[in-house]
Design a protein around this motif. Sequence first.
Motif, PDB file in Angstrom:
ATOM      1  N   LEU A 178       7.948  10.958  -3.996  1.00 32.36           N
ATOM      2  CA  LEU A 178       7.394  10.814  -5.337  1.00 32.36           C
ATOM      3  C   LEU A 178       6.683   9.461  -5.371  1.00 32.36           C
ATOM      4  O   LEU A 178       7.301   8.430  -5.078  1.00 32.36           O
ATOM      5  CB  LEU A 178       8.514  10.849  -6.370  1.00 32.36           C
ATOM      6  N   VAL A 179       5.406   9.458  -5.714  1.00 34.45           N
ATOM      7  CA  VAL A 179       4.602   8.248  -5.685  1.00 34.45           C
ATOM      8  C   VAL A 179       4.694   7.550  -7.041  1.00 34.45           C
ATOM      9  O   VAL A 179       4.261   8.094  -8.053  1.00 34.45           O
ATOM     10  CB  VAL A 179       3.129   8.576  -5.341  1.00 34.45           C
ATOM     11  N   TYR A 180       5.262   6.325  -7.067  1.00 37.06           N
ATOM     12  CA  TYR A 180       5.416   5.609  -8.334  1.00 37.06           C
ATOM     13  C   TYR A 180       4.299   4.597  -8.588  1.00 37.06           C
ATOM     14  O   TYR A 180       4.180   4.070  -9.684  1.00 37.06           O
ATOM     15  CB  TYR A 180       6.798   4.954  -8.449  1.00 37.06           C
ATOM     16  N   ALA A 181       3.458   4.329  -7.600  1.00 34.09           N
ATOM     17  CA  ALA A 181       2.254   3.507  -7.783  1.00 34.09           C
ATOM     18  C   ALA A 181       1.239   3.970  -6.743  1.00 34.09           C
ATOM     19  O   ALA A 181       1.623   4.440  -5.662  1.00 34.09           O
ATOM     20  CB  ALA A 181       2.558   2.026  -7.620  1.00 34.09           C
ATOM     21  N   ASP A 182      -0.048   3.870  -7.072  1.00 33.84           N
ATOM     22  CA  ASP A 182      -1.094   4.319  -6.144  1.00 33.84           C
ATOM     23  C   ASP A 182      -0.789   3.807  -4.741  1.00 33.84           C
ATOM     24  O   ASP A 182      -0.493   2.625  -4.544  1.00 33.84           O
ATOM     25  CB  ASP A 182      -2.463   3.812  -6.585  1.00 33.84           C
ATOM     26  N   SER A 183      -0.851   4.710  -3.763  1.00 36.50           N
ATOM     27  CA  SER A 183      -0.518   4.382  -2.381  1.00 36.50           C
ATOM     28  C   SER A 183      -1.656   4.805  -1.462  1.00 36.50           C
ATOM     29  O   SER A 183      -2.394   5.742  -1.767  1.00 36.50           O
ATOM     30  CB  SER A 183       0.783   5.076  -1.970  1.00 36.50           C
ATOM     31  N   ILE A 184      -1.773   4.108  -0.352  1.00 33.91           N
ATOM     32  CA  ILE A 184      -2.826   4.380   0.629  1.00 33.91           C
ATOM     33  C   ILE A 184      -2.184   4.926   1.896  1.00 33.91           C
ATOM     34  O   ILE A 184      -1.331   4.274   2.502  1.00 33.91           O
ATOM     35  CB  ILE A 184      -3.629   3.096   0.933  1.00 33.91           C
ATOM     36  N   LEU A 185      -2.598   6.118   2.284  1.00 41.04           N
ATOM     37  CA  LEU A 185      -2.052   6.794   3.461  1.00 41.04           C
ATOM     38  C   LEU A 185      -3.153   7.570   4.167  1.00 41.04           C
ATOM     39  O   LEU A 185      -4.212   7.842   3.593  1.00 41.04           O
ATOM     40  CB  LEU A 185      -0.966   7.794   3.047  1.00 41.04           C
ATOM     41  N   ARG A 186      -2.883   7.976   5.388  1.00 44.62           N
ATOM     42  CA  ARG A 186      -3.737   8.980   6.031  1.00 44.62           C
ATOM     43  C   ARG A 186      -3.517  10.283   5.253  1.00 44.62           C
ATOM     44  O   ARG A 186      -2.437  10.504   4.721  1.00 44.62           O
ATOM     45  CB  ARG A 186      -3.347   9.164   7.491  1.00 44.62           C
TER      46      ARG A 186
ATOM     47  N   THR B 211       0.805  -1.228   0.000  1.00 45.40           N
ATOM     48  CA  THR B 211       0.000   0.000   0.000  1.00 45.40           C
ATOM     49  C   THR B 211       0.838   1.280   0.000  1.00 45.40           C
ATOM     50  O   THR B 211       0.273   2.365   0.078  1.00 45.40           O
ATOM     51  CB  THR B 211      -0.936   0.037   1.218  1.00 45.40           C
ATOM     52  N   LEU B 212       2.151   1.174  -0.078  1.00 45.14           N
ATOM     53  CA  LEU B 212       2.992   2.367  -0.066  1.00 45.14           C
ATOM     54  C   LEU B 212       4.172   2.162  -1.007  1.00 45.14           C
ATOM     55  O   LEU B 212       5.063   1.360  -0.734  1.00 45.14           O
ATOM     56  CB  LEU B 212       3.501   2.680   1.350  1.00 45.14           C
ATOM     57  N   LYS B 213       4.169   2.910  -2.103  1.00 49.20           N
ATOM     58  CA  LYS B 213       5.209   2.785  -3.127  1.00 49.20           C
ATOM     59  C   LYS B 213       5.710   4.182  -3.480  1.00 49.20           C
ATOM     60  O   LYS B 213       5.143   4.857  -4.334  1.00 49.20           O
ATOM     61  CB  LYS B 213       4.650   2.052  -4.340  1.00 49.20           C
ATOM     62  N   VAL B 214       6.765   4.602  -2.762  1.00 50.35           N
ATOM     63  CA  VAL B 214       7.293   5.957  -2.933  1.00 50.35           C
ATOM     64  C   VAL B 214       8.815   5.951  -2.920  1.00 50.35           C
ATOM     65  O   VAL B 214       9.452   5.052  -2.366  1.00 50.35           O
ATOM     66  CB  VAL B 214       6.778   6.917  -1.833  1.00 50.35           C
ATOM     67  N   LEU B 215       9.379   6.989  -3.541  1.00 45.48           N
ATOM     68  CA  LEU B 215      10.797   7.304  -3.434  1.00 45.48           C
ATOM     69  C   LEU B 215      10.882   8.589  -2.624  1.00 45.48           C
ATOM     70  O   LEU B 215      10.238   9.580  -2.976  1.00 45.48           O
ATOM     71  CB  LEU B 215      11.428   7.507  -4.816  1.00 45.48           C
ATOM     72  N   GLN B 216      11.659   8.576  -1.539  1.00 48.43           N
ATOM     73  CA  GLN B 216      11.784   9.750  -0.675  1.00 48.43           C
ATOM     74  C   GLN B 216      13.145  10.391  -0.868  1.00 48.43           C
ATOM     75  O   GLN B 216      14.169   9.709  -0.890  1.00 48.43           O
ATOM     76  CB  GLN B 216      11.575   9.356   0.789  1.00 48.43           C
TER      77      GLN B 216
END
Length: 192
Positions: free
Chosen positions: A126-134, A64-69
């Motif tokens: 940077l979100v590279y795939a749909d992610s679920i967060l608050r 549920t979380l696919k990001v580069l920070q």
Amino acid sequence: MGLPFDPRHQQTWNTHVVLNTSHGKITMTLDAAKAPCTVQSFEHLILHRFYNNTSCHRLTAYPTLKVLQCGDPSGTGSGGPGYQYKDELPTDLPPVPDRPDRVYYPRGTLAMANAGPNTNGSQFFLVYADSILRPNYTVFGTIDEAGMAALDAIAAGGIQPTPEDPAPVDGAPALTADIQRACVHLFPLPFC
């Protein structure tokens, strides 16, 4: 790092930023109408070469979380510009149907990382795939398709294994992701 200009003089128009990375250019459109303080701070840091010659220190590959920070010159995940500012939280992200306290941060989203409420500094993701967060992370722009190709290449390389975790889902990118230079296009010419 010094503070940005007086926030009463914030812009409300979109600008473009280019991150010249070790995997190609990542071009982003900043939305100053949605997050004026964040855009002002981001541009301020770029104009002062804060992001030049830094590495993106964290890649996540959770379901549920696919990001580069990126955005921490120390590369540790705890560095910043020496100032913090308030959140400009999103109100228009799509809700997750079975999780009322979560929203979707869609692929191509540019958002601020933080350590809790009102702790924005220089780190962004940077979100590279749909992610679920608050909905606790300021959204301040989008990434163009060519930039997404560079981001996808970094994500496809995976996460650097460690002796403790040979198949991590969170950690340093296996392919070094360096920001060699960041430029902001405020006028017809870029400022780097």
